[in-house]
Structures are given as C-alpha cells and as structure tokens.
Enzyme design. Structure first.
Site, PDB file in Angstrom:
ATOM      1  CE  LYS A  88      -4.281   2.044  -1.701  1.00  0.00           C
ATOM      2  NZ  LYS A  88      -4.274   3.462  -1.341  1.00  0.00           N
ATOM      3  CG  ASP A  89       2.786  -3.397   1.455  1.00  0.00           C
ATOM      4  OD1 ASP A  89       3.922  -3.519   0.960  1.00  0.00           O
ATOM      5  OD2 ASP A  89       2.459  -3.898   2.536  1.00  0.00           O
ATOM      6  CB  ALA A  90       6.671  -1.970  -2.198  1.00  0.00           C
TER       7      ALA A  90
END
Length: 377
Positions: A88-90
């Site tokens: 998942k996106d940071a």
C-alpha cells in the site's frame, strides 16, 4: 495534451482522453488519500474471522510510513514473519489485512498502536484471503471541481482506462526504481548502488539532499552518522559497503527486495508498450479480457516490443540475475483497468471508487487532473 516529463520517463506517453487540459488540483497527503483493501467485495475492516485456524489475521491501518518499514515494525510487535496481500501507498491512510502462521507458543495481541500504525486482531483463517480489489476515497483541493465532475461522468459511460503501472512502483518522489532495476540487470552494481544512495531530487528535504551529497563526495562516515533511522535502505547499504568495500555485497544486504527493482523495470517496459499500442486498443470492444504480455525472450516479442527491446539494449538472458538467484517471468497484465462504483461528493470535493488488485488510483487522477504528478501523488 502532451504528458508531463515524469510520465514520459516512466513510459506513460499518452492519455486516454487526448483533448482534456490540465486542472490545478492537489491532494492533501496523507489525510486526503484513503485506501481500504477489499476482501470478498467488502472493506477489510468488515472481514469476519473464524474461532480457530492456521493463521491469525489482523487489520493494519497505517499512515505516512512505507510498506516495508511498517511490516518490519509489525514483525517486531508480533514476533513472527508477517504475510500480506498487497503493498500500500506510503503517503496515504491505508487499511489492509496481514496474517501470521500460528504455533503453540504464539501470544496474540488484541490491539497495538504506534505513531504511524494501528494493529487490531480480527480472527483466524485457514484459507487464502480473497482480495477482490481496493477501495479509494480521495479529497481534492481544486477550484474547477465542476470540470472534475464532467470528466468523471464521461469516464462512467465507459469505465475503462489504460492499466498503466503507477508512480508508486517507481518512487513518487525519486522516480528511478526502474533505472536501478535496469542497472542491476546489466550487473552494473556500482551504478545501481549510487542510484539508490545519491542523485538527490528537489522534491526531497534539505536534510536528505545534504546526505546524498555527502555520499556523492565520498564522505561515507559522516553520511552514515547523519542518515535518519527511517532511511533503512540507504543506511544499511552504506554500512555494508564500508564493511565489505564491494558494491555487490552491499546490494546483497538490501532491505528492499532486489526483485522489486527488477519488477519496476519490467513495469516501465509494460508502460512503454501500452502507450504505443493505446490508439489501436482504444477501438477494441472487449476491454475486459485484453491482456498484454511482456516476454523475457526477444523472439516472443511482436514488432512494437522488439523495437522497445532494441532501444533498451535488452539481450539474451537479460532477465536472469543469477547473482541474486532471480529469474523474471513474462509480465502478463490487463491492458485496461475497470473503475467500479465511481462516485462524486460535490460538497466535500471527494471522489470514491474501487479498482482491481494491482491497479493504481493515481492513473485515474492522472487522467482527470493532468500535469505534474507530484501534485497528486
């Protein structure tokens, strides 16, 4: 409209809707970008576990921390290897399921909270989790939201966009992961090493730029003292280079799996290929089942693929990195992504939608907003 130079550098040479102009919109990160894993077509937090099973399943909600750092922290908390479905996106608020194998000595934690994530025990499972997609809710800061609504209405009539591999795969602030992969495949360990540690970008903090400059100047001791603990990859590689005096052995210690860099290069090739076939593909009626194959062997290429491989200098056995025991396979991926449940809230200037696993919300934002992707990534 011609795409931004960052898009071009990542192989995204075209838009689907060619006549739309750029909109001046931004997204507040991480609060304005929410991602929830979809399991069996339901949000991850609604997943119901069993009373017993082979795996203990947790809901991991994180914000402002990269995937591998978060998983590393969770493994310390649970004293176990942690399995996950997707990265998942940071720079977002994300919720996903993670799970660990059970053993007799396992002590389960009901809930744990740190400064950057919350871990909550949900139940047990003995079967594979059915990851059906990801749910996105994105808040835009934009004056021309009426144009956003118009564009979304047009997309809803034909809810397919090119399944480009998004910015996160290449690095949103330093989009060079694919170049590192290319140099690894060429066995240019020195170039790969310095691409990871140096080449500062203006979008980085002054502290980070200064550290990268120290490494470029060869002041490794001062650099390793100055690198913040959150930069695990840079610190580990530099320490091991100083220890072994070998770029190869330093890279062998990589905190980030080397395969991710190689995957990023394959992703770049996919984007290039899709860009050059897009005009042809747009006219096809069946966008659901159209697959693209990026082969590891030149002889399995069509003319467009061969042209790309020749330009890139891809030779026999290029995709085998025996020094790291990695042999890449053909990359097979859908040419188009289907955008489900696309909705707009005019009052809050929020858009929400669902994408299949492996598809990128930033590609939808790219199509709607245009221009510099750093505004919305």
């Amino acid at each position: 409209m011609t795409p931004h130079e960052i898009d071009i550098a990542l192989g995204m040479e075209k838009y689907y809707y060619e006549d739309w102009n750029e909109l001046d919109g931004t997204i507040e990160r991480p609060n304005g970008f929410k991602v929830i894993e979809e399991i069996d077509f339901k949000p991850a937090q609604d997943w119901k576990g069993e009373t017993k099973g082979k795996y203990a399943v947790f809901l991991l909600t994180k914000w402002g921390i990269d995937h591998f750092s978060a998983i590393s922290e969770v493994q310390k908390v649970l004293h176990s290897k942690v399995n996950y479905i997707g990265i998942k996106d940071a720079n977002a608020i994300t919720s996903q399921l993670v799970y660990i194998p059970l053993n007799e000595k396992q002590e389960l934690i009901e809930k744990y909270q740190s400064r950057s994530f919350i871990l909550k025990f949900l139940g047990f499972s003995s079967k594979k989790l059915n990851h059906t997609g990801n749910i996105f809710e994105i808040s835009l800061s934009i004056s021309d939201f009426d144009i956003v609504i118009e564009r979304i209405e047009q997309i809803k009539k034909n809810p397919y966009l090119p399944a480009f591999i998004g910015y996160q795969r290449f690095g949103t602030r330093r989009p060079i992961t694919h170049l590192i992969g290319k140099y690894l495949l060429r066995r240019d360990w020195e170039k790969a090493f310095y691409l990871i540690l140096t080449y500062p970008f203006l979008s980085e903090s002054k502290e980070t730029i200064d550290i990268r400059k120290l490494i470029m100047e060869g002041d490794f001791k001062e650099a390793v003292r100055s690198i913040p603990s959150k930069f695990k990859q840079e610190k580990l590689l530099l320490k091991n280079y100083m220890r072994f005096n070998s770029y190869y052995l330093a890279l062998k210690s990589s905190f980030i799996p080397i395969s991710l860099y190689l995957d990023a290069y394959q992703s770049y090739l996919f984007n290039l290929y899709l860009s050059r076939k897009l005009d042809e593909y747009k006219n096809l009626n069946d966008k659901v089942n159209l697959l693209i194959r990026i082969p590891i062997y030149f002889n399995n290429c069509d003319d467009v693929c061969k042209e790309i491989y020749l330009d890139e200098g891809i030779e026999r056995n290029f995709f085998k990195l025996q020094e790291f025991k990695i042999s890449l396979r053909d990359l097979v991926r859908k040419a188009f992504m289907n955008i489900r449940d696309l909705k707009v809230n005019e009052e809050t200037k929020t858009i929400s939608f669902v994408l299949e696993r492996g598809m990128y919300a930033t590609i939808l934002l790219r199509e709607i907003l245009r221009g510099d992707p750093r505004k919305f990534t």
